[in-house]
Design a protein around this motif. Structure first.
Motif, PDB file in Angstrom:
ATOM      1  N   ARG A 159      11.045 -69.678  75.821  1.00 38.77           N
ATOM      2  CA  ARG A 159      12.074 -68.786  76.013  1.00 38.77           C
ATOM      3  C   ARG A 159      11.651 -67.639  77.116  1.00 38.77           C
ATOM      4  O   ARG A 159      12.833 -67.218  77.819  1.00 38.77           O
ATOM      5  N   ASP A 193      12.348 -69.485  80.291  1.00 40.51           N
ATOM      6  CA  ASP A 193      13.792 -69.531  80.519  1.00 40.51           C
ATOM      7  C   ASP A 193      14.292 -68.050  80.987  1.00 40.51           C
ATOM      8  O   ASP A 193      15.307 -68.263  81.923  1.00 40.51           O
ATOM      9  N   GLN A 209      18.378 -63.538  75.582  1.00 46.88           N
ATOM     10  CA  GLN A 209      18.462 -64.454  74.424  1.00 46.88           C
ATOM     11  C   GLN A 209      17.403 -63.878  73.494  1.00 46.88           C
ATOM     12  O   GLN A 209      16.549 -62.989  73.906  1.00 46.88           O
ATOM     13  N   SER A 222      12.479 -65.165  69.600  1.00 45.82           N
ATOM     14  CA  SER A 222      12.365 -65.899  68.332  1.00 45.82           C
ATOM     15  C   SER A 222      13.501 -66.048  67.422  1.00 45.82           C
ATOM     16  O   SER A 222      13.819 -64.797  67.317  1.00 45.82           O
ATOM     17  N   GLN A 227      15.369 -59.484  71.354  1.00 46.41           N
ATOM     18  CA  GLN A 227      15.894 -60.147  72.443  1.00 46.41           C
ATOM     19  C   GLN A 227      15.001 -59.858  73.824  1.00 46.41           C
ATOM     20  O   GLN A 227      14.190 -58.956  73.898  1.00 46.41           O
TER      21      GLN A 227
END
Length: 189
Positions: free
Chosen positions: A15, A18, A27, A30, A174
């Protein structure tokens, strides 16, 4: 070795990659993390190690700094020597100009700044972000960050490839990234 932590850190690493590949996109770091301390600790366990020096700027709580050091094995160093700099709201209070920005031969020797903010949103900000990984422009918004920090970041990254890569972590677990290749424009949309 705690197998569950390793699996969680692998997911977090994907993540984080990304996030840096898609600047301004928000995003979850976790699915198990829903607060700022948890996000900061997972981030540090994932990217920091005993070879890494980190510093704190502004008002990062000393107990959080101690937990980052203890859980990742990294070491607390002076701001000018840090590979990662954690910044709590509202911002660096002007200390951003003391953070490493790399050299022309080694631009990747710059520090990474990790802002701990209240909330992240993909829309609603007053600065446009453009550059690699951003189709057109994005206007992400950070709650709890001193608006003057954007001017400091724009200045710090004005001599690309020198500059600082930034991550933003929020109180909902986030993450959002702004690599030093991101161009900031505006301020009064």
């Amino acid at each position: 070795m705690n197998r569950n932590l390793t699996i969680e850190e692998h997911g977090a690493f994907r993540r984080i990659l990304d996030a840096i590949a898609h600047p301004g996109r928000v995003q979850k770091l976790s699915d198990k993390i829903s607060d700022l301390d948890g996000a900061a600790l997972l981030f540090s366990r994932t990217l920091l190690d005993p070879e890494t020096g980190f510093a704190v700027a502004s008002s990062v709580r000393s107990d959080l700094a101690s937990r980052i050091e203890r859980t990742s094995g990294c070491r607390l160093v002076d701001l000018e020597k840090a590979d990662f700099v954690f910044v709590a709201k509202p911002g660096t209070d002007g200390a951003l100009d003391r953070i490493r920005r790399g050299t022309p031969d080694w631009p990747d020797a710059s520090a990474t700044v990790v802002y701990l903010v209240e909330a992240l949103h993909e829309e609603g900000g007053d600065r446009s972000w453009s550059g690699p990984g951003i189709p057109g422009a994005r206007f992400p918004k950070t709650e709890g960050l001193d608006p003057r920090e954007w001017d400091l970041l724009g200045e710090a990254n004005s001599t690309y490839p020198l500059g600082v890569d930034c991550f933003f972590l929020d109180g909902h677990g986030q993450i959002m990234a702004m690599p030093r290749s991101t161009r900031l424009d505006g301020g009064n949309r």
